[in-house]
Design an enzyme around this catalytic site. Structure first.
Site, PDB file in Angstrom:
ATOM      1  N   PHE A 248      22.528  27.544   9.861  1.00  0.00           N
ATOM      2  CA  PHE A 248      21.375  27.439  10.763  1.00  0.00           C
ATOM      3  C   PHE A 248      21.827  27.898  12.136  1.00  0.00           C
ATOM      4  O   PHE A 248      22.777  27.348  12.696  1.00  0.00           O
ATOM      5  CB  PHE A 248      20.914  25.981  10.817  1.00  0.00           C
ATOM      6  CG  PHE A 248      19.550  25.772  11.414  1.00  0.00           C
ATOM      7  CD1 PHE A 248      18.458  25.513  10.602  1.00  0.00           C
ATOM      8  CD2 PHE A 248      19.361  25.825  12.787  1.00  0.00           C
ATOM      9  CE1 PHE A 248      17.187  25.318  11.148  1.00  0.00           C
ATOM     10  CE2 PHE A 248      18.100  25.641  13.346  1.00  0.00           C
ATOM     11  CZ  PHE A 248      17.015  25.371  12.524  1.00  0.00           C
ATOM     12  N   LEU A 249      21.153  28.905  12.670  1.00  0.00           N
ATOM     13  CA  LEU A 249      21.622  29.479  13.932  1.00  0.00           C
ATOM     14  C   LEU A 249      20.472  30.044  14.763  1.00  0.00           C
ATOM     15  O   LEU A 249      19.651  30.804  14.258  1.00  0.00           O
ATOM     16  CB  LEU A 249      22.600  30.624  13.616  1.00  0.00           C
ATOM     17  CG  LEU A 249      23.031  31.447  14.802  1.00  0.00           C
ATOM     18  CD1 LEU A 249      24.126  30.744  15.581  1.00  0.00           C
ATOM     19  CD2 LEU A 249      23.514  32.804  14.360  1.00  0.00           C
ATOM     20  N   ILE A 250      20.433  29.650  16.003  1.00  0.00           N
ATOM     21  CA  ILE A 250      19.553  30.299  16.984  1.00  0.00           C
ATOM     22  C   ILE A 250      20.485  31.027  17.951  1.00  0.00           C
ATOM     23  O   ILE A 250      21.440  30.424  18.460  1.00  0.00           O
ATOM     24  CB  ILE A 250      18.680  29.262  17.743  1.00  0.00           C
ATOM     25  CG1 ILE A 250      17.759  28.498  16.771  1.00  0.00           C
ATOM     26  CG2 ILE A 250      17.860  29.917  18.855  1.00  0.00           C
ATOM     27  CD1 ILE A 250      16.712  29.332  16.044  1.00  0.00           C
ATOM     28  N   GLN A 255      18.385  29.797  22.731  1.00  0.00           N
ATOM     29  CA  GLN A 255      18.644  28.361  22.508  1.00  0.00           C
ATOM     30  C   GLN A 255      17.952  27.500  23.564  1.00  0.00           C
ATOM     31  O   GLN A 255      17.628  27.961  24.649  1.00  0.00           O
ATOM     32  CB  GLN A 255      20.162  28.096  22.523  1.00  0.00           C
ATOM     33  CG  GLN A 255      20.849  28.604  21.268  1.00  0.00           C
ATOM     34  CD  GLN A 255      22.367  28.513  21.300  1.00  0.00           C
ATOM     35  OE1 GLN A 255      22.940  27.946  22.223  1.00  0.00           O
ATOM     36  NE2 GLN A 255      23.021  29.099  20.317  1.00  0.00           N
ATOM     37  N   SER A 257      14.981  26.253  23.710  1.00  0.00           N
ATOM     38  CA  SER A 257      13.576  26.547  24.029  1.00  0.00           C
ATOM     39  C   SER A 257      12.663  26.150  22.885  1.00  0.00           C
ATOM     40  O   SER A 257      11.539  26.624  22.787  1.00  0.00           O
ATOM     41  CB  SER A 257      13.390  28.043  24.304  1.00  0.00           C
ATOM     42  OG  SER A 257      14.281  28.467  25.282  1.00  0.00           O
ATOM     43  N   HIS A 259      13.100  26.839  19.627  1.00  0.00           N
ATOM     44  CA  HIS A 259      13.075  27.718  18.446  1.00  0.00           C
ATOM     45  C   HIS A 259      13.789  27.083  17.256  1.00  0.00           C
ATOM     46  O   HIS A 259      13.383  27.271  16.108  1.00  0.00           O
ATOM     47  CB  HIS A 259      13.688  29.079  18.773  1.00  0.00           C
ATOM     48  CG  HIS A 259      12.900  29.822  19.802  1.00  0.00           C
ATOM     49  ND1 HIS A 259      11.610  30.244  19.578  1.00  0.00           N
ATOM     50  CD2 HIS A 259      13.202  30.165  21.077  1.00  0.00           C
ATOM     51  CE1 HIS A 259      11.149  30.831  20.676  1.00  0.00           C
ATOM     52  NE2 HIS A 259      12.095  30.783  21.594  1.00  0.00           N
ATOM     53  N   GLU A 283      23.966  20.706   4.915  1.00  0.00           N
ATOM     54  CA  GLU A 283      25.393  20.812   4.618  1.00  0.00           C
ATOM     55  C   GLU A 283      26.184  20.788   5.929  1.00  0.00           C
ATOM     56  O   GLU A 283      25.955  21.629   6.801  1.00  0.00           O
ATOM     57  CB  GLU A 283      25.616  22.156   3.909  1.00  0.00           C
ATOM     58  CG  GLU A 283      27.002  22.366   3.394  1.00  0.00           C
ATOM     59  CD  GLU A 283      27.059  23.655   2.567  1.00  0.00           C
ATOM     60  OE1 GLU A 283      26.502  23.671   1.457  1.00  0.00           O
ATOM     61  OE2 GLU A 283      27.622  24.636   3.049  1.00  0.00           O
TER      62      GLU A 283
HETATM   63  N1  ACO Z   1      10.351  24.005  25.103  1.00  0.00           N
HETATM   64  C1  ACO Z   1      11.494  23.759  25.780  1.00  0.00           C
HETATM   65  N2  ACO Z   1      12.506  22.988  25.308  1.00  0.00           N
HETATM   66  C2  ACO Z   1      12.359  22.454  24.107  1.00  0.00           C
HETATM   67  C3  ACO Z   1      11.212  22.659  23.334  1.00  0.00           C
HETATM   68  C4  ACO Z   1      10.175  23.455  23.887  1.00  0.00           C
HETATM   69  N3  ACO Z   1       9.012  23.673  23.242  1.00  0.00           N
HETATM   70  N4  ACO Z   1      11.373  22.013  22.155  1.00  0.00           N
HETATM   71  C5  ACO Z   1      12.593  21.432  22.190  1.00  0.00           C
HETATM   72  N5  ACO Z   1      13.174  21.664  23.383  1.00  0.00           N
HETATM   73  C6  ACO Z   1      14.488  21.169  23.839  1.00  0.00           C
HETATM   74  C7  ACO Z   1      14.874  19.957  23.119  1.00  0.00           C
HETATM   75  O1  ACO Z   1      14.423  18.783  23.737  1.00  0.00           O
HETATM   76  C8  ACO Z   1      16.385  20.033  23.102  1.00  0.00           C
HETATM   77  O2  ACO Z   1      16.880  19.496  24.311  1.00  0.00           O
HETATM   78  P1  ACO Z   1      18.371  19.691  24.834  1.00  0.00           P
HETATM   79  O3  ACO Z   1      18.414  21.015  25.503  1.00  0.00           O
HETATM   80  O4  ACO Z   1      18.583  18.574  25.767  1.00  0.00           O
HETATM   81  O5  ACO Z   1      19.285  19.652  23.636  1.00  0.00           O
HETATM   82  C9  ACO Z   1      16.693  21.469  23.059  1.00  0.00           C
HETATM   83  O6  ACO Z   1      15.499  22.124  23.479  1.00  0.00           O
HETATM   84  C10 ACO Z   1      17.215  21.870  21.676  1.00  0.00           C
HETATM   85  O7  ACO Z   1      16.161  21.896  20.762  1.00  0.00           O
HETATM   86  P2  ACO Z   1      15.727  23.310  20.279  1.00  0.00           P
HETATM   87  O8  ACO Z   1      15.454  24.177  21.445  1.00  0.00           O
HETATM   88  O9  ACO Z   1      14.656  23.168  19.287  1.00  0.00           O
HETATM   89  O10 ACO Z   1      17.071  23.787  19.522  1.00  0.00           O
HETATM   90  P3  ACO Z   1      17.766  25.208  19.648  1.00  0.00           P
HETATM   91  O11 ACO Z   1      16.776  26.292  19.479  1.00  0.00           O
HETATM   92  O12 ACO Z   1      18.634  25.295  20.839  1.00  0.00           O
HETATM   93  O13 ACO Z   1      18.663  25.152  18.348  1.00  0.00           O
HETATM   94  C11 ACO Z   1      20.860  24.793  17.470  1.00  0.00           C
HETATM   95  C12 ACO Z   1      19.675  24.182  18.215  1.00  0.00           C
HETATM   96  C13 ACO Z   1      20.401  25.256  16.097  1.00  0.00           C
HETATM   97  C14 ACO Z   1      21.945  23.758  17.304  1.00  0.00           C
HETATM   98  C15 ACO Z   1      21.339  26.014  18.299  1.00  0.00           C
HETATM   99  O14 ACO Z   1      21.772  25.562  19.541  1.00  0.00           O
HETATM  100  C16 ACO Z   1      22.466  26.785  17.635  1.00  0.00           C
HETATM  101  O15 ACO Z   1      22.201  27.637  16.817  1.00  0.00           O
HETATM  102  N6  ACO Z   1      23.707  26.472  18.020  1.00  0.00           N
HETATM  103  C17 ACO Z   1      24.899  27.193  17.563  1.00  0.00           C
HETATM  104  C18 ACO Z   1      25.109  27.141  16.065  1.00  0.00           C
HETATM  105  C19 ACO Z   1      24.994  25.749  15.471  1.00  0.00           C
HETATM  106  O16 ACO Z   1      25.584  24.801  15.939  1.00  0.00           O
HETATM  107  N7  ACO Z   1      24.202  25.676  14.381  1.00  0.00           N
HETATM  108  C20 ACO Z   1      24.046  24.472  13.608  1.00  0.00           C
HETATM  109  C21 ACO Z   1      25.218  24.306  12.702  1.00  0.00           C
HETATM  110  S1  ACO Z   1      24.952  23.114  11.451  1.00  0.00           S
HETATM  111  C22 ACO Z   1      24.373  23.989  10.101  1.00  0.00           C
HETATM  112  O17 ACO Z   1      24.414  25.192  10.095  1.00  0.00           O
HETATM  113  C23 ACO Z   1      23.797  23.247   8.972  1.00  0.00           C
END
Ligand code: ACO
Length: 366
Positions: A248-250, A255, A257, A259, A283
């Site tokens: 799972f990756l954004i 990131q 926002s 997504h 996983e």
């Molecule tokens: N507008 C603005 N901010 C928002 C919104 C919105 N509509 N919705 C959620 N947010 C905020 C959340 O409150 C959260 O707050 P934070 O910044 O304090 O953490 C933050 O945004 C994160 O939520 P999302 O934006 O939905 O998540 P993101 O798109 O950043 O994805 C992820 C998270 C997947 C962990 C990403 O950072 C990533 O890919 N990281 C690197 C790779 C990774 O770690 N992947 C997961 C490995 S585990 C696996 O693969 C099973």
């Protein structure tokens, strides 16, 4: 005086630059997004250093829509060998993580002259559309058995190494292609206008992969089984199954926002719509992923906990002395049947559901 090894090394995380490109005006490629990897130790070793170069730049270009890759290296000076150590063979090293097409000539002209790009759509089918900050986004989903999907995953898997600590490649050589168990979810931004007529409006945002496996069902109490199937055997898609999110990756520019949440919800909606899937699991989740999952699962479950007026029934404690408190069964404190019904309706895995119940109960403490 002997030269230190730092003189002949560069930091790999800084030297490697990832660019998502598309055709722009004046028949030139434009960079839509540019970022560096977070981890490179699986590629170049624990110290994340590339030995044997001065002023090294490793540019990893991806067409922003179909993610065809191209590796381009340049340096001020190469030290073929220093003492007994040889310069890192970049093509060979990256060859373990990129498809052979990444090392071919002609990337720029192929992308610039791709007359089909404007009509291109991501592989699979569109399962979700949403807007963020006035921009349009789409989630597409399809089987890893589809050749375009397989090619795209092969192009982009190096991102798993770059951004997920301990992230695992799907070994496409070892996938059992007779079983349709892998699904890929792709998030794209869809621009309303493109910089040139033959640029695709689709810009890659992130992706996730999932696979399904048989979920062992407890037989009724009076049933005497003849033989049990193994609990995690691969099965066709008609049998009761668990779906597991594998990768799972954004990408960094997108990131924080929402997504990640949108992609997780798209997967969850697909799981909910499929009667043969009984549970969604993950996983090896990272801490950030746990947070995203908790946030989304809690939003979904909170109104359902409220509807059953979930709280701890403290009355069994009233008639007991301190020494006997530990022996109160959970079933006397919480409405376990109602909770089990909510859990299976929402297809949440046991441990994750227990965390959600705990979070809800803690939030009720005045
Ligand atoms: N507008 C603005 N901010 C928002 C919104 C919105 N509509 N919705 C959620 N947010 C905020 C959340 O409150 C959260 O707050 P934070 O910044 O304090 O953490 C933050 O945004 C994160 O939520 P999302 O934006 O939905 O998540 P993101 O798109 O950043 O994805 C992820 C998270 C997947 C962990 C990403 O950072 C990533 O890919 N990281 C690197 C790779 C990774 O770690 N992947 C997961 C490995 S585990 C696996 O693969 C099973």
């Amino acid at each position: 005086m002997a030269a230190s090894s730092e003189e002949f090394s560069v930091n790999a995380n800084e030297a490697i630059r990832i660019s998502l490109v598309q055709p722009g005006p004046n028949n030139r490629l434009i960079t839509k997004h540019e970022f560096h990897p977070k981890f490179t130790y699986p590629i170049v070793g624990e110290a994340e250093q590339i030995f044997g170069y001065k002023g090294l730049e490793v540019e990893l270009l991806f067409a922003a829509h179909d993610l065809r890759p191209h590796l381009q290296c340049s340096y001020v000076k190469k030290f073929d060998t220093v003492g007994t150590t040889s310069a890192l063979d970049l093509n060979k090293t990256f060859g373990n993580f990129l498809p052979p097409t990444a090392f071919q000539q002609g990337f720029e002209s192929e992308v610039l002259d791709d007359s089909k790009a404007a009509e291109w759509t991501p592989p699979g089918v569109c399962v979700k559309k949403y807007t963020r900050g006035g921009e349009n986004f789409e989630v597409w989903a399809g089987s890893l058995l589809d050749m375009p999907m397989r090619t795209l995953v092969d192009n982009i898997q190096i991102f798993i190494v770059f951004f997920i600590e301990g992230g695992q490649f799907i070994n496409l050589e070892e996938v059992d292609w007779t079983l349709d168990r892998w699904r890929v979810y792709l998030t794209y931004q869809k621009a309303s206008k493109t910089p040139t007529p033959n640029a695709s409006p689709y810009l890659f945002v992130g992706y996730a992969t999932t696979y399904r496996f048989y979920k062992f069902q407890k037989p009724p109490k009076d049933h005497i089984p003849i033989s049990f199937p193994p609990t995690e055997t691969i099965t066709p898609n008609t049998l009761p199954s668990r779906v597991r999110i594998s990768q799972f990756l954004i990408t960094p520019p997108y990131q924080s926002s929402g997504h990640g949440s949108a992609l997780y919800q798209a997967i969850y909606d697909q799981v909910m719509a499929d009667p043969t899937v009984l549970e969604l699991t993950v996983e090896d989740p990272s801490e950030e992923f746990d947070k995203l999952r908790d946030m989304n699962d809690f939003d979904n479950l909170e109104p359902q906990f409220k509807a059953i007026n979930l709280k701890i029934d403290t009355s069994p404690f009233a008639s007991m002395d301190r020494g006997r408190l530990k022996r109160v069964p959970t079933a006397r404190l919480l409405p376990l049947d109602q909770l089990q019904a909510i859990r299976s309706k929402n297809k949440i895995a046991g441990r994750q559901f227990a965390r959600m119940v705990e979070m809800y109960l803690l939030a009720q403490i005045p």
